[in-house]
Design a protein around this motif. Structure first.
Motif, PDB file in Angstrom:
ATOM      1  N   PRO A 206       0.803  -1.222   0.000  1.00 63.44           N
ATOM      2  CA  PRO A 206       0.000   0.000   0.000  1.00 63.44           C
ATOM      3  C   PRO A 206       0.841   1.280   0.000  1.00 63.44           C
ATOM      4  CG  PRO A 206      -0.139  -1.141   2.114  1.00 63.44           C
ATOM      5  CD  PRO A 206       0.606  -2.041   1.196  1.00 63.44           C
ATOM      6  N   ASN A 207       2.069   1.184   0.478  1.00 67.11           N
ATOM      7  CA  ASN A 207       2.909   2.390   0.574  1.00 67.11           C
ATOM      8  C   ASN A 207       3.846   2.539  -0.616  1.00 67.11           C
ATOM      9  OD1 ASN A 207       4.147   0.052   1.388  1.00 67.11           O
ATOM     10  ND2 ASN A 207       5.565   1.085   2.769  1.00 67.11           N
ATOM     11  N   LEU A 208       3.566   1.778  -1.699  1.00 64.99           N
ATOM     12  CA  LEU A 208       4.455   1.822  -2.855  1.00 64.99           C
ATOM     13  C   LEU A 208       3.908   2.725  -3.966  1.00 64.99           C
ATOM     14  CD1 LEU A 208       6.538  -0.930  -4.345  1.00 64.99           C
ATOM     15  CD2 LEU A 208       4.814  -0.017  -5.874  1.00 64.99           C
ATOM     16  N   SER A 209       4.755   3.642  -4.425  1.00 63.90           N
ATOM     17  CA  SER A 209       4.384   4.450  -5.581  1.00 63.90           C
ATOM     18  C   SER A 209       5.532   4.380  -6.581  1.00 63.90           C
ATOM     19  CB  SER A 209       4.109   5.903  -5.168  1.00 63.90           C
ATOM     20  OG  SER A 209       5.221   6.430  -4.515  1.00 63.90           O
ATOM     21  N   LEU A 210       5.324   4.941  -7.774  1.00 61.22           N
ATOM     22  CA  LEU A 210       6.437   4.886  -8.702  1.00 61.22           C
ATOM     23  C   LEU A 210       6.612   6.140  -9.527  1.00 61.22           C
ATOM     24  CD1 LEU A 210       5.413   3.225 -11.785  1.00 61.22           C
ATOM     25  CD2 LEU A 210       4.602   2.002  -9.814  1.00 61.22           C
ATOM     26  N   LEU A 211       7.854   6.303  -9.935  1.00 58.84           N
ATOM     27  CA  LEU A 211       8.238   7.469 -10.722  1.00 58.84           C
ATOM     28  C   LEU A 211       8.863   6.974 -12.020  1.00 58.84           C
ATOM     29  CD1 LEU A 211       8.943  10.527 -11.074  1.00 58.84           C
ATOM     30  CD2 LEU A 211      11.071  10.050  -9.854  1.00 58.84           C
ATOM     31  N   VAL A 212       8.197   7.269 -13.131  1.00 57.97           N
ATOM     32  CA  VAL A 212       8.745   6.913 -14.445  1.00 57.97           C
ATOM     33  C   VAL A 212       9.623   8.074 -14.900  1.00 57.97           C
ATOM     34  CG1 VAL A 212       8.164   6.332 -16.836  1.00 57.97           C
ATOM     35  CG2 VAL A 212       6.663   5.591 -14.980  1.00 57.97           C
ATOM     36  N   VAL A 213      10.845   7.763 -15.324  1.00 58.65           N
ATOM     37  CA  VAL A 213      11.727   8.805 -15.856  1.00 58.65           C
ATOM     38  C   VAL A 213      11.887   8.541 -17.342  1.00 58.65           C
ATOM     39  CG1 VAL A 213      13.957   9.948 -15.660  1.00 58.65           C
ATOM     40  CG2 VAL A 213      12.963   8.831 -13.655  1.00 58.65           C
ATOM     41  N   ASP A 214      11.221   9.329 -18.152  1.00 58.01           N
ATOM     42  CA  ASP A 214      11.236   9.078 -19.596  1.00 58.01           C
ATOM     43  C   ASP A 214      12.015  10.171 -20.327  1.00 58.01           C
ATOM     44  OD1 ASP A 214      10.107   7.414 -21.876  1.00 58.01           O
ATOM     45  OD2 ASP A 214       9.587   9.467 -22.472  1.00 58.01           O
ATOM     46  N   ASP A 215      12.895   9.740 -21.202  1.00 57.99           N
ATOM     47  CA  ASP A 215      13.739  10.685 -21.946  1.00 57.99           C
ATOM     48  C   ASP A 215      13.162  10.951 -23.326  1.00 57.99           C
ATOM     49  OD1 ASP A 215      15.316  10.676 -19.750  1.00 57.99           O
ATOM     50  OD2 ASP A 215      17.142   9.972 -20.728  1.00 57.99           O
ATOM     51  N   ASN A 216      11.907  11.384 -23.350  1.00 57.39           N
ATOM     52  CA  ASN A 216      11.260  11.744 -24.614  1.00 57.39           C
ATOM     53  C   ASN A 216      11.304  10.597 -25.619  1.00 57.39           C
ATOM     54  OD1 ASN A 216       9.858  13.419 -26.271  1.00 57.39           O
ATOM     55  ND2 ASN A 216      11.533  14.831 -26.701  1.00 57.39           N
ATOM     56  N   SER A 217      10.916   9.415 -25.173  1.00 56.08           N
ATOM     57  CA  SER A 217      10.954   8.212 -26.023  1.00 56.08           C
ATOM     58  C   SER A 217      10.183   8.420 -27.322  1.00 56.08           C
ATOM     59  CB  SER A 217      10.296   7.026 -25.306  1.00 56.08           C
ATOM     60  OG  SER A 217      10.993   6.652 -24.164  1.00 56.08           O
ATOM     61  N   PRO A 218      10.799   8.133 -28.464  1.00 54.52           N
ATOM     62  CA  PRO A 218      10.090   8.269 -29.745  1.00 54.52           C
ATOM     63  C   PRO A 218       8.851   7.374 -29.840  1.00 54.52           C
ATOM     64  CG  PRO A 218      12.447   7.957 -30.092  1.00 54.52           C
ATOM     65  CD  PRO A 218      12.211   7.785 -28.630  1.00 54.52           C
ATOM     66  N   ASP A 219       8.804   6.285 -29.103  1.00 57.06           N
ATOM     67  CA  ASP A 219       7.654   5.374 -29.209  1.00 57.06           C
ATOM     68  C   ASP A 219       6.456   5.810 -28.352  1.00 57.06           C
ATOM     69  OD1 ASP A 219       8.244   4.706 -26.580  1.00 57.06           O
ATOM     70  OD2 ASP A 219       8.229   2.545 -26.928  1.00 57.06           O
ATOM     71  N   GLY A 220       6.588   6.960 -27.691  1.00 48.61           N
ATOM     72  CA  GLY A 220       5.456   7.483 -26.919  1.00 48.61           C
ATOM     73  C   GLY A 220       5.325   6.915 -25.515  1.00 48.61           C
TER      74      GLY A 220
END
Ligand SMILES: Nc1nc2c(ncn2[C@@H]2O[C@H](COP(=O)(O)OP(=O)(O)OP(=O)(O)O)[C@@H](O)[C@H]2O)c(=O)[nH]1
Ligand SMILES: [Mg+2]
Length: 255
Positions: free
Chosen positions: A30-44
């Motif tokens: 329940p205390n887990l969240s996430l952070l996506v770090v995207d480098d402007n991926s061409p595939d969206g």
């Protein structure tokens, strides 16, 4: 309960990302969240991350970076954002399922008593994809378990392993802006700085399957270059010692 944030770097992971987010939430922490770090991926992938963030409001965050500058800078930016968001435990893992989410409870258990925990392919009980040939396995084992640890005096069995759990205080204390390298060496540098500063490192054995979907895009992954850069780390951090830890009060990361 301590806040846990998984930092997930993505570059062209449009198929893996939704599966990975689902697998992480299936852990039912329940205390887990996430952070996506995207480098402007061409595939969206960045757009997909935004959609997931709307679906799971307050549990999925996205850090968009304008261009691909490699895994190291993506992680450093992600760690800083996770700290700013209040994370107490920060997990770093690839989005391609080579790092399997089901190991996370074990990482979390171990981080209670250590400053950093490493998922290890080359310790007793760990292993790599069954398709790896004997030569590749031997070379990787030697580089990770013998060559790098021996040169640096680094007490780990998987020097370039990238599945780790960090305590917030460890990342702050390490003053992570100093970490400049990329690719495999980034993983070595992070563990080495932690070790030189006297932080305790624990390891748990993991099985590391090859990615099933998508393609590899590790840029500075030339093994020979990494082997040379290990010597640079030795020189660069020759004076680093535990008295040089940074505290939360004076850290540039926590205003
Ligand atoms: N944000 C960001 N993520 C990256 C970059 N390079 C790689 N990644 C992500 O970092 C993780 C590891 O990269 P991989 O391409 O799987 O590298 P690898 O594990 O050495 O290669 P494979 O064996 O083919 O899986 C994946 O989640 C990638 O999407 C980058 O420059 N920026
Ligand atoms: Mg991979």
């Amino acid at each position: 309960m301590q806040e846990v944030m998984v930092v997930l770097p993505t570059y062209n992971e449009k198929e893996n990302l939704p599966l990975m987010v689902a697998a992480l939430f299936d852990l039912n922490l329940p205390n887990l969240s996430l952070l996506v770090v995207d480098d402007n991926s061409p595939d969206g992938s960045g757009q997909i991350a935004d959609d997931l963030s709307k679906q799971h409001e307050g549990r999925v965050y996205v850090l968009h970076r304008a261009e691909k500058t490699g895994l190291g800078p993506a992680y450093i930016a992600g760690f800083k954002r996770a700290i700013a968001l209040g994370a107490e435990i920060i997990i770093q893992m690839d989005a391609d399922f080579s790092h399997q989410p089901h190991y996370i409870p074990q990482l979390l258990d171990c981080i209670k008593t250590h400053d950093v925990v490493l998922g290890s392919r080359f310790m007793k009980g760990g292993s790599v994809d069954k398709s790896w040939g004997g030569y590749r396995k031997l070379l990787s084992w030697w580089a990770n378990r013998i060559y790098t640890p021996l040169i640096l005096g680094l007490p780990v069995n998987d020097a370039t392993g990238g599945f780790k759990a960090w305590r917030r205080e460890t990342l702050i204390g390490m003053d992570i802006d100093r970490v400049q390298s990329n690719g495999y060496v980034f993983q070595v540098e992070m563990s080495y700085v932690a070790h030189k500063l006297g932080y305790s490192i624990a390891e748990i054995p993991i099985y590391f399957p090859d990615r099933q979907i998508g393609t590899s895009k590790m840029d500075s992954s030339v093994a020979l270059e990494a082997a040379v850069r290990v010597w640079q780390l030795l020189w660069r951090y020759r004076y680093l010692n535990p008295s040089m830890r940074v505290t939360e009060e004076v850290s540039a990361m926590t205003p």
